[in-house]
Design a protein around this motif. Sequence first.
Motif, PDB file in Angstrom:
ATOM      1  N   VAL A 120      40.458  67.229  61.496  1.00  0.00           N
ATOM      2  CA  VAL A 120      40.511  65.866  61.424  1.00  0.00           C
ATOM      3  C   VAL A 120      39.046  65.502  61.238  1.00  0.00           C
ATOM      4  O   VAL A 120      38.002  65.425  61.625  1.00  0.00           O
ATOM      5  CB  VAL A 120      40.929  64.990  62.563  1.00  0.00           C
ATOM      6  N   HIS A 122      36.817  62.114  60.680  1.00  0.00           N
ATOM      7  CA  HIS A 122      36.834  60.742  61.097  1.00  0.00           C
ATOM      8  C   HIS A 122      35.547  60.259  60.591  1.00  0.00           C
ATOM      9  O   HIS A 122      34.362  60.741  61.127  1.00  0.00           O
ATOM     10  CB  HIS A 122      36.980  60.552  62.647  1.00  0.00           C
ATOM     11  N   VAL A 182      45.122  60.395  66.933  1.00  0.00           N
ATOM     12  CA  VAL A 182      45.632  61.248  68.138  1.00  0.00           C
ATOM     13  C   VAL A 182      46.937  61.117  68.501  1.00  0.00           C
ATOM     14  O   VAL A 182      47.316  61.845  69.270  1.00  0.00           O
ATOM     15  CB  VAL A 182      44.281  60.419  69.044  1.00  0.00           C
ATOM     16  N   ALA A 185      49.035  63.383  66.607  1.00  0.00           N
ATOM     17  CA  ALA A 185      48.735  64.616  67.099  1.00  0.00           C
ATOM     18  C   ALA A 185      49.382  65.284  68.474  1.00  0.00           C
ATOM     19  O   ALA A 185      50.174  66.102  68.480  1.00  0.00           O
ATOM     20  CB  ALA A 185      47.106  64.968  67.135  1.00  0.00           C
ATOM     21  N   ARG A 186      49.354  64.202  69.604  1.00  0.00           N
ATOM     22  CA  ARG A 186      49.836  64.373  70.680  1.00  0.00           C
ATOM     23  C   ARG A 186      51.502  64.601  70.560  1.00  0.00           C
ATOM     24  O   ARG A 186      52.106  65.288  71.244  1.00  0.00           O
ATOM     25  CB  ARG A 186      49.407  63.385  71.715  1.00  0.00           C
ATOM     26  N   GLU A 191      47.001  69.501  71.220  1.00  0.00           N
ATOM     27  CA  GLU A 191      45.807  69.008  71.826  1.00  0.00           C
ATOM     28  C   GLU A 191      44.627  68.585  71.039  1.00  0.00           C
ATOM     29  O   GLU A 191      44.197  69.168  70.123  1.00  0.00           O
ATOM     30  CB  GLU A 191      45.074  70.021  72.748  1.00  0.00           C
ATOM     31  N   THR A 192      43.923  67.158  71.202  1.00  0.00           N
ATOM     32  CA  THR A 192      42.906  66.845  70.183  1.00  0.00           C
ATOM     33  C   THR A 192      41.569  67.222  71.188  1.00  0.00           C
ATOM     34  O   THR A 192      41.339  66.899  72.214  1.00  0.00           O
ATOM     35  CB  THR A 192      42.916  65.289  70.172  1.00  0.00           C
ATOM     36  N   ALA A 214      43.936  70.187  67.561  1.00  0.00           N
ATOM     37  CA  ALA A 214      43.481  69.332  66.396  1.00  0.00           C
ATOM     38  C   ALA A 214      42.230  69.021  66.687  1.00  0.00           C
ATOM     39  O   ALA A 214      41.650  68.263  67.665  1.00  0.00           O
ATOM     40  CB  ALA A 214      44.270  68.024  66.270  1.00  0.00           C
ATOM     41  N   TRP A 215      41.323  69.508  65.757  1.00  0.00           N
ATOM     42  CA  TRP A 215      39.681  69.583  65.961  1.00  0.00           C
ATOM     43  C   TRP A 215      39.256  68.019  65.317  1.00  0.00           C
ATOM     44  O   TRP A 215      39.874  67.959  64.250  1.00  0.00           O
ATOM     45  CB  TRP A 215      38.860  70.633  65.454  1.00  0.00           C
ATOM     46  N   VAL A 216      38.622  67.380  65.788  1.00  0.00           N
ATOM     47  CA  VAL A 216      38.127  66.078  65.362  1.00  0.00           C
ATOM     48  C   VAL A 216      36.541  66.189  65.094  1.00  0.00           C
ATOM     49  O   VAL A 216      35.790  66.400  65.870  1.00  0.00           O
ATOM     50  CB  VAL A 216      38.480  64.686  66.254  1.00  0.00           C
ATOM     51  N   ILE A 232      39.915  60.633  72.035  1.00  0.00           N
ATOM     52  CA  ILE A 232      40.169  62.051  71.644  1.00  0.00           C
ATOM     53  C   ILE A 232      40.559  62.642  73.193  1.00  0.00           C
ATOM     54  O   ILE A 232      41.255  63.777  73.127  1.00  0.00           O
ATOM     55  CB  ILE A 232      38.885  62.703  71.040  1.00  0.00           C
TER      56      ILE A 232
END
Length: 266
Positions: A120, A122, A182, A185-186, A191-192, A214-216, A232
Amino acid sequence: MTELIENPKAPRVKRVASLARKKGRLEVGQFLVEGPQSVRELLTYRPGLAEVVYATTGSEAWQQEIDRLASDAGVRIDRVTPQVLAAMAETVQPQGVLAVAHIPQIGLAEALAGAKLVAVLHEVRDPGNAGTVLRAADAAGADAVVFAGESIDPWHPKVVRSTTGSIFHLPVATAASLTEVVEAARAAGLETIAADVRGDSLEQARGELTGKIAWVFGNEARGLDEAEREIIGRSLKLPIYGAAESLNLATAASVLLYETAFAQRA
């Protein structure tokens, strides 16, 4: 094949050139794909998106393959002069070929459905960084990439070029806000985790990256603020063993995506 297009000021040429701007892309739902590598990947992996290919005449090594791929996909090839191609392209050296393609309409829930590894972005503004992260996500076997908030348009010509075709290999979605991403994703069972220099050390968490993640990745200059990190939920950082002040966004993202890929495949 059609007749040679020779006038750099022709209306069609101007319409194609307008796709270098976000307003032009949004008005018609199309984007530019520049250079042999990117056009090849478009025609190989997402031929249904291709509208038309514009190519100069000549005996370049890629010419025969591009012609064959376009023909197999039923995509029209228009021959143009180098001057016309230069007028169409966003880059100074378009390498003899570009394509006009339709922007894929992929919803956030659709992109995340069944995903195990997601990147992700942002508020990421630099096209080179965005394209490199997308390329790394593709290489690491990620299932989707999401551009959130005021991030650069993923269909910007510089982003498309810097992915070297990876943008056609996996779903790419956009979202208006980090909260939206977020929550989605959940809902998809992910998991964020924020990549953040104020987070816990990755060294202690390497064994915990086997699940759906999910990496932000935040803005290049300011990263993620406290409110964003709270949304997050969890933050991890890469340790710095040398004297470097930090890693740039694309490098850090590449390492974290691969660390997760290794853990998930162990």
